[in-house]
Design a protein around this motif. Structure first.
Motif, mmCIF file in Angstrom:
data_model
loop_
_atom_site.group_PDB
_atom_site.id
_atom_site.type_symbol
_atom_site.label_atom_id
_atom_site.label_comp_id
_atom_site.label_asym_id
_atom_site.label_seq_id
_atom_site.Cartn_x
_atom_site.Cartn_y
_atom_site.Cartn_z
ATOM 1 N N GLY A 38 -22.563 -117.279 33.089
ATOM 2 C CA GLY A 38 -22.061 -117.424 34.450
ATOM 3 C C GLY A 38 -22.771 -116.481 35.387
ATOM 4 O O GLY A 38 -23.427 -115.522 34.973
ATOM 5 N N PHE A 39 -22.618 -116.740 36.680
ATOM 6 C CA PHE A 39 -23.225 -115.909 37.707
ATOM 7 C C PHE A 39 -22.146 -115.101 38.398
ATOM 8 O O PHE A 39 -21.214 -115.651 38.974
ATOM 9 N N GLY A 40 -22.230 -113.768 38.315
ATOM 10 C CA GLY A 40 -21.235 -112.894 38.915
ATOM 11 C C GLY A 40 -21.664 -112.415 40.285
ATOM 12 O O GLY A 40 -22.833 -112.075 40.493
ATOM 13 N N THR A 41 -20.712 -112.374 41.223
ATOM 14 C CA THR A 41 -21.030 -111.979 42.595
ATOM 15 C C THR A 41 -20.541 -110.576 42.940
ATOM 16 O O THR A 41 -20.589 -110.170 44.090
ATOM 17 N N ALA A 42 -20.053 -109.827 41.957
ATOM 18 C CA ALA A 42 -19.568 -108.476 42.228
ATOM 19 C C ALA A 42 -20.672 -107.642 42.859
ATOM 20 O O ALA A 42 -21.834 -107.714 42.466
ATOM 21 N N GLU A 43 -20.290 -106.858 43.873
ATOM 22 C CA GLU A 43 -21.184 -105.933 44.559
ATOM 23 C C GLU A 43 -22.228 -106.619 45.426
ATOM 24 O O GLU A 43 -23.086 -105.970 46.014
ATOM 25 N N VAL A 84 -27.971 -115.865 47.505
ATOM 26 C CA VAL A 84 -28.147 -115.746 46.056
ATOM 27 C C VAL A 84 -27.250 -116.729 45.310
ATOM 28 O O VAL A 84 -27.621 -117.230 44.241
ATOM 29 N N THR A 85 -26.071 -117.028 45.858
ATOM 30 C CA THR A 85 -25.192 -117.997 45.211
ATOM 31 C C THR A 85 -25.790 -119.398 45.297
ATOM 32 O O THR A 85 -25.773 -120.152 44.319
ATOM 33 N N LYS A 86 -26.335 -119.748 46.448
ATOM 34 C CA LYS A 86 -27.001 -121.051 46.578
ATOM 35 C C LYS A 86 -28.151 -121.154 45.582
ATOM 36 O O LYS A 86 -28.313 -122.178 44.914
ATOM 37 N N PHE A 87 -28.918 -120.090 45.473
ATOM 38 C CA PHE A 87 -30.064 -120.119 44.561
ATOM 39 C C PHE A 87 -29.603 -120.226 43.113
ATOM 40 O O PHE A 87 -30.189 -120.978 42.316
ATOM 41 N N ALA A 88 -28.548 -119.503 42.757
ATOM 42 C CA ALA A 88 -28.038 -119.558 41.382
ATOM 43 C C ALA A 88 -27.611 -120.974 41.019
ATOM 44 O O ALA A 88 -27.883 -121.457 39.907
ATOM 45 N N GLU A 144 -28.755 -123.712 42.396
ATOM 46 C CA GLU A 144 -29.969 -124.537 42.368
ATOM 47 C C GLU A 144 -30.698 -124.448 41.031
ATOM 48 O O GLU A 144 -31.255 -125.442 40.546
ATOM 49 N N VAL A 145 -30.706 -123.253 40.416
ATOM 50 C CA VAL A 145 -31.451 -123.101 39.159
ATOM 51 C C VAL A 145 -30.623 -123.455 37.929
ATOM 52 O O VAL A 145 -31.135 -123.437 36.815
ATOM 53 N N GLY A 146 -29.311 -123.767 38.125
ATOM 54 C CA GLY A 146 -28.549 -124.284 36.994
ATOM 55 C C GLY A 146 -27.264 -123.588 36.632
ATOM 56 O O GLY A 146 -26.606 -123.973 35.671
ATOM 57 N N PHE A 147 -26.877 -122.547 37.368
ATOM 58 C CA PHE A 147 -25.604 -121.890 37.069
ATOM 59 C C PHE A 147 -24.447 -122.757 37.558
ATOM 60 O O PHE A 147 -24.445 -123.217 38.698
ATOM 61 N N CYS A 148 -23.465 -122.957 36.672
ATOM 62 C CA CYS A 148 -22.261 -123.717 37.028
ATOM 63 C C CYS A 148 -21.061 -122.805 37.225
ATOM 64 O O CYS A 148 -20.165 -123.125 37.996
ATOM 65 N N HIS A 149 -21.006 -121.735 36.470
ATOM 66 C CA HIS A 149 -19.847 -120.833 36.513
ATOM 67 C C HIS A 149 -20.125 -119.733 37.531
ATOM 68 O O HIS A 149 -21.028 -118.909 37.334
ATOM 69 N N TYR A 156 -29.190 -110.025 41.924
ATOM 70 C CA TYR A 156 -29.414 -110.554 43.262
ATOM 71 C C TYR A 156 -30.905 -110.714 43.527
ATOM 72 O O TYR A 156 -31.331 -110.920 44.660
ATOM 73 N N ASN A 157 -31.689 -110.606 42.462
ATOM 74 C CA ASN A 157 -33.119 -110.836 42.522
ATOM 75 C C ASN A 157 -33.385 -112.257 42.030
ATOM 76 O O ASN A 157 -33.029 -112.606 40.906
ATOM 77 N N LYS A 158 -34.007 -113.091 42.872
ATOM 78 C CA LYS A 158 -34.165 -114.502 42.528
ATOM 79 C C LYS A 158 -34.990 -114.703 41.261
ATOM 80 O O LYS A 158 -34.715 -115.604 40.468
ATOM 81 N N LYS A 159 -35.973 -113.862 41.060
ATOM 82 C CA LYS A 159 -36.798 -113.980 39.855
ATOM 83 C C LYS A 159 -35.961 -113.748 38.606
ATOM 84 O O LYS A 159 -36.051 -114.486 37.623
ATOM 85 N N ARG A 160 -35.086 -112.727 38.656
ATOM 86 C CA ARG A 160 -34.261 -112.421 37.491
ATOM 87 C C ARG A 160 -33.146 -113.454 37.307
ATOM 88 O O ARG A 160 -32.751 -113.757 36.182
ATOM 89 N N ILE A 161 -32.607 -113.968 38.420
ATOM 90 C CA ILE A 161 -31.583 -115.016 38.316
ATOM 91 C C ILE A 161 -32.155 -116.215 37.576
ATOM 92 O O ILE A 161 -31.536 -116.772 36.664
ATOM 93 N N LYS A 162 -33.372 -116.596 37.952
ATOM 94 C CA LYS A 162 -34.028 -117.743 37.313
ATOM 95 C C LYS A 162 -34.342 -117.438 35.859
ATOM 96 O O LYS A 162 -34.220 -118.288 34.976
ATOM 97 N N GLU A 163 -34.716 -116.204 35.589
ATOM 98 C CA GLU A 163 -35.039 -115.788 34.229
ATOM 99 C C GLU A 163 -33.814 -115.825 33.329
ATOM 100 O O GLU A 163 -33.885 -116.250 32.163
#
Length: 320
Positions: A20-25, A34-38, A40-45, A269-276
């Motif tokens: 899942g993708f956490g939005t804390a902090e 960052v939530t939109k991007f998450a 887009e790359v496949g996060f559902c939770h 919150y880094n797009k490269k790491r979110i995708k990774e």
């Protein structure tokens, strides 16, 4: 949406992805993008909370991705949390309704008690007296739980659970007379330095899903965490295993949780790491790797919530 179809079943028939993708902090300014991007790359939770003060922006991101056809509402598993100043039973539903209004949603998929520490109700998220000491409140968490059950019955949330509960606090809910719905999950800090093996075994024995936050260590926000602990992702064992699999230490730490049957939240919150992070399904750790990572457990807790230590219900006083 999850490209690998990796999903963990909650015991009342609902599902959440194992990653899942956490939005804390996440500041309001970055939460939207960052939530939109998450998504887009496949996060559902998507894991958020009232206390993060960014649910309006996260909700805008979800609505944006629904509007442009990237996802449907049923593709998203959204988690929100009931903050400590709303634990009185009569405040539970209004708190959830406030989050729903901010999110522009009719329901959340999971609503959990954020922390088992009741605090003085009011506008202050961390109410303190003139000496800077947290002002607690006297609330029976079983009564709070009954109010959550009513929210589920009203269709405002699909599932209900808890966060930061130790096993004794979980048992209090599980043994409550007239229990209608047991917690589907317990979200706690969990990483190789704090693998929560006893709590994980306890939760599994009661069909409760363990959800890991802080799975990559901490972002070292001084109000919440102990800044003196070593940096998890610099650990030589994790680095060696990562090198062997041609992955990053972060991906190894995430994969470790997935192979233990833990739902894991990846917070970046880094797009490269979110995708990774979504690539965690592209490799598998060996039994030897898992044993080596198990051996890193040092009972190091980054998120100690130091301001709440004096509260009689402070959960981290217990071993697990």
């Amino acid at each position: 949406m999850n490209p690998k179809g990796q999903r963990a079943k909650l015991n009342d028939g609902h599902f959440i992805p194992v990653l899942g993708f956490g939005t804390a902090e996440a500041a309001k300014s970055e939460a939207l993008e960052v939530t939109k991007f998450a998504i887009e790359v496949g996060f559902c939770h998507i894991d958020c909370a009232y206390v993060y003060q960014n649910e309006e922006q996260v909700g805008q991101a979800i609505q944006s991705k629904i509007s442009d056809g990237t996802v449907k509402r049923e593709d998203i598993f959204y988690t929100s949390k009931l903050w400590c100043t709303f634990l009185r039973p009569e405040l539970v539903r209004p708190a959830l309704e406030k989050s729903l209004k901010n999110l522009q949603l009719d329901y959340v998929d999971l609503y959990i008690i954020h922390f088992p520490l009741a605090m003085k109700p009011g506008e202050e998220l961390l109410p303190k007296d003139e000496n800077g000491k947290l002002i607690g409140d006297s609330v029976d968490l079983c009564h709070t739980w009954e109010a959550l059950e009513k929210c589920k019955d009203a269709g405002l949330t699909k599932s209900i659970g808890v966060s930061n509960f130790n096993h004794k606090q979980l048992e209090k809910i599980l043994n409550k007379p007239g229990l209608k719905y047991k917690p589907v999950c317990n979200q706690v800090e969990c990483h190789p330095y704090l693998n929560q093996s006893k709590l994980l075994d306890f939760c599994k024995s009661h069909d409760i899903v363990l959800v890991a936050y802080g799975a990559l260590g901490s972002q070292r926000v001084k109000e919440w965490v102990n800044l003196n602990h070593p940096v998890l992702l610099e650990d030589p064992v994790l680095s060696a295993i990562a090198k062997k699999h041609k992955q990053t230490p972060a991906l190894v730490a995430l994969r470790y949780q997935i192979q233990r049957g833990v739902v894991v939240l990846a917070k970046s919150y880094n797009k490269k790491r979110i995708k990774e992070n979504i690539q965690v399904f592209d490799f598998e750790l060996t039994p030897e790797d898992m044993k080596a990572i198990d051996g890193l457990n040092r009972n190091i807790r980054y998120y100690e919530f130091l301001v709440g230590v004096s509260h009689p219900e402070y959960p981290f006083s217990e071993e697990y």
